[in-house]
Design a protein around this motif. Structure first.
Motif, PDB file in Angstrom:
ATOM      1  N   GLY A 151     -81.557 -40.045  57.986  1.00 27.91           N
ATOM      2  CA  GLY A 151     -81.456 -40.555  56.433  1.00 27.91           C
ATOM      3  C   GLY A 151     -80.225 -41.178  56.027  1.00 27.91           C
ATOM      4  O   GLY A 151     -80.176 -41.618  54.992  1.00 27.91           O
ATOM      5  N   ASP A 194     -82.373 -34.648  48.478  1.00 34.19           N
ATOM      6  CA  ASP A 194     -81.823 -35.570  49.471  1.00 34.19           C
ATOM      7  C   ASP A 194     -80.937 -36.481  48.594  1.00 34.19           C
ATOM      8  O   ASP A 194     -81.008 -36.637  47.440  1.00 34.19           O
ATOM      9  CB  ASP A 194     -83.037 -36.325  50.115  1.00 34.19           C
ATOM     10  CG  ASP A 194     -82.651 -37.366  51.102  1.00 34.19           C
ATOM     11  OD1 ASP A 194     -81.617 -37.017  51.872  1.00 34.19           O
ATOM     12  OD2 ASP A 194     -82.998 -38.396  50.964  1.00 34.19           O
ATOM     13  N   LYS A 195     -80.162 -37.132  49.543  1.00 33.61           N
ATOM     14  CA  LYS A 195     -79.113 -37.968  48.931  1.00 33.61           C
ATOM     15  C   LYS A 195     -79.503 -39.599  49.038  1.00 33.61           C
ATOM     16  O   LYS A 195     -80.049 -40.105  47.909  1.00 33.61           O
ATOM     17  CB  LYS A 195     -77.898 -38.056  49.603  1.00 33.61           C
ATOM     18  CG  LYS A 195     -76.925 -39.095  49.202  1.00 33.61           C
ATOM     19  CD  LYS A 195     -75.829 -38.876  50.026  1.00 33.61           C
ATOM     20  CE  LYS A 195     -74.507 -40.048  49.996  1.00 33.61           C
ATOM     21  NZ  LYS A 195     -74.887 -41.386  50.555  1.00 33.61           N
ATOM     22  N   THR A 196     -79.832 -40.021  50.183  1.00 38.45           N
ATOM     23  CA  THR A 196     -80.012 -41.630  50.305  1.00 38.45           C
ATOM     24  C   THR A 196     -81.472 -41.809  49.886  1.00 38.45           C
ATOM     25  O   THR A 196     -82.480 -41.266  50.651  1.00 38.45           O
ATOM     26  CB  THR A 196     -79.775 -41.985  51.521  1.00 38.45           C
ATOM     27  OG1 THR A 196     -78.408 -41.775  52.043  1.00 38.45           O
ATOM     28  CG2 THR A 196     -79.827 -43.543  51.929  1.00 38.45           C
ATOM     29  N   THR A 226     -83.077 -40.948  47.197  1.00 39.48           N
ATOM     30  CA  THR A 226     -83.527 -39.886  46.262  1.00 39.48           C
ATOM     31  C   THR A 226     -82.468 -40.024  45.135  1.00 39.48           C
ATOM     32  O   THR A 226     -82.800 -40.552  44.000  1.00 39.48           O
ATOM     33  CB  THR A 226     -83.493 -38.611  46.960  1.00 39.48           C
ATOM     34  OG1 THR A 226     -84.346 -38.802  47.800  1.00 39.48           O
ATOM     35  CG2 THR A 226     -83.914 -37.663  45.748  1.00 39.48           C
ATOM     36  N   VAL A 255     -78.828 -31.828  50.347  1.00 44.25           N
ATOM     37  CA  VAL A 255     -79.157 -31.855  51.458  1.00 44.25           C
ATOM     38  C   VAL A 255     -79.459 -33.248  52.089  1.00 44.25           C
ATOM     39  O   VAL A 255     -80.104 -34.012  51.890  1.00 44.25           O
ATOM     40  CB  VAL A 255     -80.454 -30.927  51.957  1.00 44.25           C
ATOM     41  CG1 VAL A 255     -80.162 -29.317  51.466  1.00 44.25           C
ATOM     42  CG2 VAL A 255     -81.513 -31.390  51.156  1.00 44.25           C
ATOM     43  N   THR A 256     -78.526 -33.442  52.938  1.00 45.88           N
ATOM     44  CA  THR A 256     -78.406 -34.857  53.500  1.00 45.88           C
ATOM     45  C   THR A 256     -77.947 -35.001  54.801  1.00 45.88           C
ATOM     46  O   THR A 256     -77.271 -34.101  55.500  1.00 45.88           O
ATOM     47  CB  THR A 256     -77.607 -35.571  52.751  1.00 45.88           C
ATOM     48  OG1 THR A 256     -77.294 -37.221  53.236  1.00 45.88           O
ATOM     49  CG2 THR A 256     -76.046 -35.100  52.515  1.00 45.88           C
ATOM     50  N   LYS A 294     -82.591 -29.234  57.796  1.00 44.39           N
ATOM     51  CA  LYS A 294     -82.857 -28.990  56.375  1.00 44.39           C
ATOM     52  C   LYS A 294     -84.022 -28.155  56.212  1.00 44.39           C
ATOM     53  O   LYS A 294     -83.936 -27.505  55.273  1.00 44.39           O
ATOM     54  CB  LYS A 294     -83.483 -30.511  55.895  1.00 44.39           C
ATOM     55  CG  LYS A 294     -82.558 -31.591  55.775  1.00 44.39           C
ATOM     56  CD  LYS A 294     -83.181 -32.827  55.334  1.00 44.39           C
ATOM     57  CE  LYS A 294     -81.879 -33.930  55.051  1.00 44.39           C
ATOM     58  NZ  LYS A 294     -82.453 -35.197  54.344  1.00 44.39           N
ATOM     59  N   VAL A 325     -88.358 -29.318  47.102  1.00 42.53           N
ATOM     60  CA  VAL A 325     -87.684 -30.256  47.962  1.00 42.53           C
ATOM     61  C   VAL A 325     -88.043 -31.733  47.306  1.00 42.53           C
ATOM     62  O   VAL A 325     -89.299 -32.006  47.541  1.00 42.53           O
ATOM     63  CB  VAL A 325     -87.857 -30.332  49.375  1.00 42.53           C
ATOM     64  CG1 VAL A 325     -87.199 -31.331  50.348  1.00 42.53           C
ATOM     65  CG2 VAL A 325     -87.272 -28.562  49.988  1.00 42.53           C
ATOM     66  N   GLY A 336     -87.339 -35.681  48.310  1.00 46.60           N
ATOM     67  CA  GLY A 336     -86.912 -36.509  49.644  1.00 46.60           C
ATOM     68  C   GLY A 336     -87.713 -37.757  49.608  1.00 46.60           C
ATOM     69  O   GLY A 336     -88.622 -37.927  48.894  1.00 46.60           O
ATOM     70  N   ASN A 393     -87.174 -38.191  57.868  1.00 49.67           N
ATOM     71  CA  ASN A 393     -86.411 -36.863  58.355  1.00 49.67           C
ATOM     72  C   ASN A 393     -86.629 -35.718  57.336  1.00 49.67           C
ATOM     73  O   ASN A 393     -86.021 -34.618  57.360  1.00 49.67           O
ATOM     74  CB  ASN A 393     -85.049 -37.314  58.242  1.00 49.67           C
ATOM     75  CG  ASN A 393     -84.444 -37.919  57.216  1.00 49.67           C
ATOM     76  OD1 ASN A 393     -84.943 -38.860  56.619  1.00 49.67           O
ATOM     77  ND2 ASN A 393     -83.205 -37.563  56.580  1.00 49.67           N
ATOM     78  N   ASP A 394     -86.928 -36.001  56.084  1.00 49.20           N
ATOM     79  CA  ASP A 394     -87.118 -35.188  54.822  1.00 49.20           C
ATOM     80  C   ASP A 394     -88.636 -34.470  55.157  1.00 49.20           C
ATOM     81  O   ASP A 394     -88.970 -33.377  54.427  1.00 49.20           O
ATOM     82  CB  ASP A 394     -87.157 -35.741  53.630  1.00 49.20           C
ATOM     83  CG  ASP A 394     -86.057 -36.327  53.397  1.00 49.20           C
ATOM     84  OD1 ASP A 394     -84.711 -35.829  53.661  1.00 49.20           O
ATOM     85  OD2 ASP A 394     -85.831 -37.649  52.675  1.00 49.20           O
TER      86      ASP A 394
END
Length: 657
Positions: free
Chosen positions: A196, A342-344, A346, A495-496, A524, A540, A542, A546-547
């Motif tokens: 991610g 998620d970070k990137t 999201t 979660v990243t 994750k 969740v 994302g 990967n999510d």
């Protein structure tokens, strides 16, 4: 990752380059869909003929065909279940429909058949498309790889034939054929599908690479460390399938309730028919009473008590850019009491932006001058960081001079001649030879400590400034986190797969204190399951491949639609089509209102059914009155549920969050 370098990368390796190719099962190829469509068409043809008083043979034959098209498959399945001493609700619905037809209520029975046939078709479509996306994920890993033998010769082999210890060559622009470790070479690898991370990651000897990730401009020699069947991408597929199956216990509970209700209703109907006959009652009145019981005890009102509020909420959410895939999902969304974000892609936009322009005092350059030099040097490059620098220069309306003698070095940066000066831009660690004491190194370290990617700019061997680049936070991220905290009673966690410094910095901006960074897909999933073991129902959110395992393992999963991977979109229970993060707490609040209406409707349906059944058992319930009461309860609960179709319901949910 903070020292990810600028260099030339092919267009295919752009940020967030995702995913598996589409593998779509043709919807009409599914038998459940074909039979449901046929039943619906036949019902719609029969209904106006029936209501307009056409001859009975015309609409009666169409109703009969409706029964056959929509009811034969669940009826046959129910008969096979009987062979295993199991009575399911599908067979009960077919029997109720036939009972309705037997006492002249063919319309009621046909409608019941159409409802259940349509439900089965939607379930078949969802199952097929999820299977398609999981199979398509396997196409991320290339079919062939270049294996290097002991004598140095190269041969193209199928990746299934690779074994641990083999050495393979990854050319520029190729996908990595197996999980392994770099023996020689330097390049940048886009591994957003696995970790991610928003930017390609520099790879050199000793670094790990993953099957299915995309190589940049350098060539890599890699030693295979995992069997292809045990690669990270293969394990993602396995985890998605396994996590999807963990939702089965809820289905088992529903089936137990259906089984008991089915047995009880059939037994009661048979007793109501047989006992009066034993004591001398006439056949016609006894049959009429038994069939009336079957009609009024039919769970149509219960079915409609549940579905209209949830389906209305789904339709309302869809108009506002949130695709909720089923009524079960809409109900689940209202149950969540913990959120993992998620970070990137999201919380952030998934696109790097220039955030800091720091000219050095000794350079005599202002911000525009420094940005012009960097943009000119990076102009021929297609690296994501280069595009971020160019976008910043164009936003300011800067003139970008023509460059000559451009070159790039994977893992280092770019060089070019700009207005007669030699300009380099790239990694501070590689381009600054004077160590940490140089002013440029100090500025770069400050930026990296703040979670930025630092790019140093050098003119004629003299550092003149540093640029800071980071993924930009979505405008509504902070308010969304606050709203979700209010709804669930707990602050979301982050979660990243990105680096901890960047993750902690961004989390602080939106008010998140619990940060889990540097996570692979299985990590994750572990985080989600740890929360679930404490009794929490986890949502969740994302967007990447990967999510997907975490989306599947969660109580409910939401994917960001615009840049989301195919697998994430298919695995998630809901999709934010317009990438409006603020709609997440709104749809959760709407789901909670829908669940409250479901409870209201179930109470209404139970009161009507109980009253009509008791009347039929202790008195003589006229068939027309029984049908009117049964249909009346259905209309009441249906209209009550349809209240959520109005835009006012969405506005109230938005305000209530």
């Amino acid at each position: 990752m903070s020292s990810t370098l600028t260099g030339t990368a092919p267009p295919a390796g752009t940020t967030r380059e995702v995913v598996a190719p589409w593998r779509r099962t043709r919807v009409l190829a599914l038998p459940e869909v074909r039979w449901a469509a046929a039943a619906l068409v036949l019902f719609l043809l029969a209904l106006p003929l029936h209501l307009l008083g056409a001859p009975a043979w015309m609409w009666g034959s169409l109703y009969a065909l409706t029964y056959a098209a929509g009811g034969w498959e669940p009826g046959w399945a129910g008969l096979k279940a009987l062979r295993d001493k199991t009575l399911d609700v599908d067979l009960l619905m077919v029997l109720a429909a036939l009972g309705a037809a037997a006492i002249g209520q063919a319309l009621d029975g046909a409608l019941l058949i159409v409802i259940f046939a349509t439900s089965g078709a939607l379930e078949a479509i969802a199952t097929a498309r999820t299977a398609d996306s999981v199979r398509g994920l396997l196409d991320l890993a290339p079919a062939t790889a270049t294996r290097i033998s002991d004598d140095g010769t190269e041969e193209t082999v199928h990746t299934d034939r690779l074994a641990v210890g083999d050495v393979i060559l990854i050319r520029p622009g190729e996908r990595v054929g197996a999980d392994g470790r770099v023996l020689s070479g330097a390049s940048e690898v886009d591994q957003a599908t696995i970790t991610g991370e928003p930017l390609p990651v520099a790879k050199e000897a000793g670094d790990e690479v993953f099957a299915g990730t995309l190589n940049g401009t350098g060539a890599l020699t890699v030693k295979v460390e995992r069997d292809p069947s045990d690669s990270v991408i293969a394990r993602i597929v396995a985890m998605v399938e396994e996590a999807s199956q963990t939702k089965a216990p809820t289905q088992l509970f529903i089936e137990k309730v259906e089984q008991r209700y089915s047995v009880g209703m059939v037994a009661a109907t048979m007793a109501l028919f047989a006992l009066p006959l034993i004591f001398g009652a006439d056949l016609q009145s006894t049959l009429l009473r038994a069939m009336t019981f079957m009609i009024v005890a039919s769970p149509c009102a219960v079915v409609l008590a549940t579905m209209p509020p949830l389906l209305s909420a789904i339709a309302n959410a869809g108009r506002h850019g949130v695709l909720v895939k089923s009524a079960v999902v809409m109900e689940r969304l209202g149950q969540v009491d913990a959120v993992a974000l998620d970070k990137t892609g999201t919380l952030t936009e998934g696109t790097p932006r220039v955030t800091d322009i720091r000219p050095l005092a000794a350079s005599s350059l202002d911000e525009d001058g420094l940005l012009t030099l960097a943009a000119a040097a990076e102009h021929p490059s297609e690296h994501p960081l280069a595009r971020a620098i160019l976008d910043a220069a164009r936003t300011r309306g800067l003139y970008i001079p023509v460059v000559t003698d451009f070159s790039s070095a994977p893992g280092t940066g770019v060089t070019a001649t700009v207005d007669g000066c030699t300009v380099a831009a790239g990694s501070p660690a590689r381009l600054l030879s004077e160590g940490d004491g140089h002013p440029a190194a100090v500025v770069a370290a400050q930026l990296e400590n703040d979670g930025r990617t630092a790019v140093v700019v050098i003119r004629d061997r003299t550092p003149v400034g540093v640029l800071g680049i980071a993924d930009r936070l979505r405008d509504e991220a902070a308010t969304t986190v606050t709203a979700l905290s209010t709804l669930t009673g707990a602050t979301p966690i982050l979660v990243t797969g990105d680096n901890p410094r960047s993750a902690v910095r961004l989390a602080a901006e939106v008010g998140i204190t619990d940060v889990r960074a540097g996570l692979l897909p299985q990590d994750k999933v572990t985080t989600v399951r740890e929360l679930q073991q404490t009794g929490r129902k986890v949502l969740v959110v994302g967007d990447g491949v990967n999510d997907a395992p975490a989306l599947a393992a969660a109580h409910a999963g939401i994917a960001m639609g615009r840049a989301g991977s195919d697998l994430a979109l298919e695995t998630a229970d809901a999709v934010i089509v317009r990438d409006e993060l603020a709609t997440i707490p709104t749809v959760v609040a709407l789901s909670r209102r829908a669940r409250r209406l479901v409870i209201q409707n179930l109470v209404i349906a139970a009161v009507f059914i109980t009253g009509l059944v008791v009347w039929d058992l202790i008195g003589t319930l006229p068939l027309p009155l029984g049908v009117a009461g049964h249909e009346g309860s259905t209309v009441i609960v249906g209209l009550n549920g349809l209240r959520l179709l109005r835009d006012a319901a969405w506005r109230r949910a938005r305000d209530a969050r």
